[in-house]
Design an enzyme around this catalytic site. Sequence first.
Site, PDB file in Angstrom:
ATOM      1  N   HIS A 236       0.847  -1.195   0.000  1.00 37.95           N
ATOM      2  CA  HIS A 236       0.000   0.000   0.000  1.00 37.95           C
ATOM      3  C   HIS A 236       0.878   1.238   0.000  1.00 37.95           C
ATOM      4  O   HIS A 236       1.918   1.255   0.653  1.00 37.95           O
ATOM      5  CB  HIS A 236      -0.930   0.016   1.228  1.00 37.95           C
ATOM      6  CG  HIS A 236      -2.067   0.966   1.058  1.00 37.95           C
ATOM      7  ND1 HIS A 236      -1.985   2.293   1.375  1.00 37.95           N
ATOM      8  CD2 HIS A 236      -3.304   0.755   0.560  1.00 37.95           C
ATOM      9  CE1 HIS A 236      -3.150   2.874   1.082  1.00 37.95           C
ATOM     10  NE2 HIS A 236      -3.960   1.969   0.592  1.00 37.95           N
TER      11      HIS A 236
ATOM     12  N   ASP B 133      -7.897  -5.501   0.033  1.00 38.13           N
ATOM     13  CA  ASP B 133      -8.380  -6.422  -0.992  1.00 38.13           C
ATOM     14  C   ASP B 133      -7.984  -7.878  -0.766  1.00 38.13           C
ATOM     15  O   ASP B 133      -8.452  -8.755  -1.480  1.00 38.13           O
ATOM     16  CB  ASP B 133      -7.855  -5.975  -2.373  1.00 38.13           C
ATOM     17  CG  ASP B 133      -8.440  -4.647  -2.801  1.00 38.13           C
ATOM     18  OD1 ASP B 133      -9.658  -4.470  -2.645  1.00 38.13           O
ATOM     19  OD2 ASP B 133      -7.684  -3.780  -3.275  1.00 38.13           O
TER      20      ASP B 133
END
Length: 388
Positions: free
Chosen positions: A268, A325
């Site tokens: 991320h 996710d």
Amino acid sequence: TGMTTLDPGFGNTASCSSKITYIDGAAGILRYRGYSIEDLAVGSTFLEVAYLVIYGELPEPGQLKEFSEKLRENADIPAEMGAFLDAMPRNGHPMALLASAVNTLAAYYEDSVDPSDEAQVELATIRLMAKLPTIAARIYRNSIGEQPIAPDDSLGYVENFIRMTFGDNAADGELGDLFGKAVDLLLILHADHELNCSTATVRTVGSSQADIYASVAAGINALSGPSHGGANQAVLEMLDEIRDSGVGIEEFLERVKAREVRLMGFGHRVYKNFDPRSKEIKGLASQILDRDENPDELFTLALKLEAAALADSYFTERKLYPNVDFYTGVIYRTMGFPTNMFTVLFAIGRLPGWVAHYREQLHDPAFRIARPRQHYIGSEERRYPGLS
Ligand code: CMC
């Protein structure tokens, strides 16, 4: 242009001030309007969170009721739009169809496309929130060759979406009552995430004074890519591939380290210790899928893959951890959603955030068209050979 700083991917450039979402990437903190997502996950509903994100405060009971009623009243789509959806390629990717459909809302509802008119922006907000689940469910029904199911105004937002998608029998499945609650929680955890790629896109498009439908449609397109929202689909495809090909986890991670593939659902831009959404979602996945006698095969594989990656210095050195996710797909599959609908669920969850940012930007005293600069590295002036 010698004065401009090169910042690929805007890793170090703030393009606006915002009151909507706070993220501390090092500490793994995420708050909407000051409220931690952990608290909201336990105590709130998606509709309440949507109201909070869009309007800035938690709703009073009367305000929530009014919001919910407006959404029910506006959940239908025009018959012509239904026909348009039915005429689109049935095997087409639902994200392509969703973005196209949202774009056409500007044409069906020309009385709500003026960004300088607050009442119009509010009307468009309600229409987007109300109609996105109806459009998404219809796209799904078309993809399986089934008749659409009209919205039922006696149902809540999430229940209605589930019913329009799966019909009356959804709650009879494996998940029973947990189904609605689980979808609600997943939507809460997706509601906003400050200037991620799709939200930055919504702001960029809106900065030209384009209408909110055009801006949100652009956000849906940005979300579709596998580096962003499309990652939830890509994670499931990766897990399927690992299982079906018989490639071991270690061997798969070697391919990742050799840069042949990325470990989808990992990494991320902002979170460098853990993604707080992923913690919540892993907890939900354990609740649903970690059954004693019959644990879910893909969830078990995902757990092993996560553990193996976190034990490997390639990932720890680069501060790569599971993101939002990583565990959503295994839950969505158990619910019966096809893989290509996963990112559509993300879009339904993220809509309040897109809308909130579009609206906030309109009132920003520093509002200005988004227009980054570049560093030119092409050829110097050349003489066109036709001129002798
Ligand atoms: N697998 C393997 N290596 C990775 C991964 C990954 N998933 N993500 C980053 N790296 C490596 C990258 O190769 C680089 O290594 P090096 O410095 O040796 O070249 C280092 O980690 C830093 O990566 P980066 O590309 O500079 O990171 P970024 O901030 O530009 O990208 C990201 C962030 C999310 C696009 C990326 O981590 C990624 O592609 N992840 C996989 C896709 C994914 O799960 N996306 C969902 C993001 S979360 C929510 C959402 O938006 O949907």
